[in-house]
Design an enzyme around this catalytic site. Structure first.
Site, short mmCIF file in Angstrom:
data_model
loop_
_atom_site.label_atom_id
_atom_site.label_comp_id
_atom_site.label_asym_id
_atom_site.label_seq_id
_atom_site.Cartn_x
_atom_site.Cartn_y
_atom_site.Cartn_z
N CYS A 70 -15.86 160.15 -45.32
CA CYS A 70 -14.57 161.16 -45.14
C CYS A 70 -14.19 161.44 -46.72
O CYS A 70 -14.21 160.57 -47.47
CB CYS A 70 -13.43 160.52 -44.43
N CYS A 73 -10.57 160.17 -47.62
CA CYS A 73 -10.04 158.90 -47.64
C CYS A 73 -9.98 158.29 -49.16
O CYS A 73 -10.68 158.87 -50.10
CB CYS A 73 -11.10 157.85 -46.81
N HIS A 116 -6.99 157.49 -42.26
CA HIS A 116 -7.83 158.34 -41.51
C HIS A 116 -7.55 158.98 -40.26
O HIS A 116 -7.64 160.03 -39.62
CB HIS A 116 -9.32 157.82 -41.75
N HIS A 169 -4.63 166.34 -42.95
CA HIS A 169 -4.49 166.85 -44.20
C HIS A 169 -4.17 168.30 -44.07
O HIS A 169 -4.07 168.80 -43.03
CB HIS A 169 -5.83 166.98 -45.24
N GLN A 171 -3.44 172.26 -46.18
CA GLN A 171 -3.56 173.16 -47.17
C GLN A 171 -2.38 173.93 -47.79
O GLN A 171 -1.61 174.34 -47.14
CB GLN A 171 -4.90 174.11 -46.86
ZN ZN Z 1 -10.53 160.06 -44.09
#
Ligand code: ZN
Length: 352
Positions: A70, A73, A116, A169, A171
């Site tokens: 990822c 992370c 995560h 996450h 944007q």
């Molecule tokens: Zn991650």
């Protein structure tokens, strides 16, 4: 809150937002990254008058990487990610595969937590408040770039919505123009102001929704409701009660209450379809006043705009998605199978 700005190996900016003032962020990006070539181009449709960002370089972007690769992370030992440090609270960096770049604006990624497997709804109020600080700070910084006219903070959550990275996450898109949806709202504002001799349309909508049956959640400083003409099966609009044009305008009271209200809304969204369902896919979109000139919207000022968040899901019932098919995609006419009043009732039923 402490803010530390640094650069990644290819020159992109990365900013740590820390809860603790004594965190030192001096890790260096050790990846052999080459500068990416971005060819983002804005083309205006001559018939519709709207703009399309042509971003062909994005085809090579990271697509559903395994969890141990990822890129969001923190870096750990030899496993190097987009975040050089071995931990973080909230981090923002320039997207390596931006839809908008250079004279065509800017795209950033906001990592809400280093965990995560978490979701925004799993954050503590303190963490959610830090994300709000980061959104506010980025709105301010990006508004100063000469190519930027509008700042859009958003989150797409869930594979069904097209998310290619599982890490929690969002944007930020900084557009070089006022977006079509915002322009529509500004036009409605102008028309209403003219027709009523100065009334603010956002105030009128809020007043009417507050008195109606579609309120989902009300705090001292925020109110959330399903709008009268909701486009999506489950759609909620969240407004600060005191009208402000953008995130920068929020006062301390509204900032303090926001995490409580927003986390509760997101948790309700995950409960709409009952237990045992995969988490509800959603889009959370902040609407802010543009920073460009507003001459084309007769008599409307920046301060007439009302900051608000629109939260909606494309899932209409267990296991079934709402697709934007012929009427929506072909003609921009939404068909919503769920009465907004019923959606509001469901969202009250699943309160914590
Ligand atoms: Zn991650």
């Amino acid at each position: 809150m402490k803010k530390t700005s640094t650069r990644l190996a290819d020159g992109r900016e990365l900013i740590y937002y820390d809860l603790r003032d004594d965190n030192v962020r001096d890790a260096v990006d050790r990846r052999p990254l080459e500068r990416t070539v971005t060819t983002s181009e804005i083309r205006r449709d001559p018939l519709l008058g709207d703009s399309v960002a042509i971003a062909s370089h994005r085809q090579g972007r990271t697509y559903h990487p395994p969890a141990d690769e990822c890129p969001l992370c923190p870096s750990e030992g030899d496993r190097l990610s987009e975040i050089p440090d071995s931990s973080y609270d909230v981090v923002v960096f320039e997207n390596r595969f931006p839809s908008l770049a250079g004279d065509s604006g800017r795209c950033e990624v906001v990592c809400f937590t280093s965990d995560h497997n978490a979701s925004f709804a799993d954050l503590t109020e303190e963490q959610a408040a830090l994300v709000l600080e980061a959104w506010t700070d980025r709105t301010s910084e990006l508004s100063h770039l000469p190519s930027v006219e509008q700042v859009f903070c958003f989150e797409n959550r869930g594979e069904e919505i097209g998310v290619t990275l599982g890490h929690p996450h969002g944007q930020i898109y900084a557009y070089p123009f006022t977006t079509p949806r915002t322009a529509l709202m500004l036009r409605s504002l102008a028309t209403h102001k003219e027709a009523t001799g100065g009334e603010n349309l956002f105030d009128a909508v809020l007043e009417s929704e507050l008195a109606g049956e579609r309120v989902v959640l009300e705090g001292e400083h925020w109110v959330a409701f399903v709008p009268y003409a909701a486009h999506w099966p489950y759609e909620v609009h969240l407004y600060p009660k005191r009208r402000v044009p953008d995130l920068l305008g929020l006062d301390e009271e509204a900032r303090t209450e926001f995490p409580q209200v927003y986390l509760e809304l997101l948790r309700r969204f995950d409960r709409i379809f009952g237990d045992g369902e995969p988490k509800t896919p959603y889009i959370a979109a902040w609407h802010q006043a543009p920073f460009g000139a507003l001459e084309e919207f007769d008599g409307v000022n920046r301060d007439d705009f009302a900051l608000h968040l629109e939260l909606f899901t494309i899932r209409r019932t267990s296991g079934k998605l709402k697709f934007l098919a012929g009427s929506e995609s072909g003609m921009s006419v939404f068909i919503n199978d769920i009465r907004p009043e019923a959606a509001a009732e469901r969202l009250r039923e699943v309160a914590s």
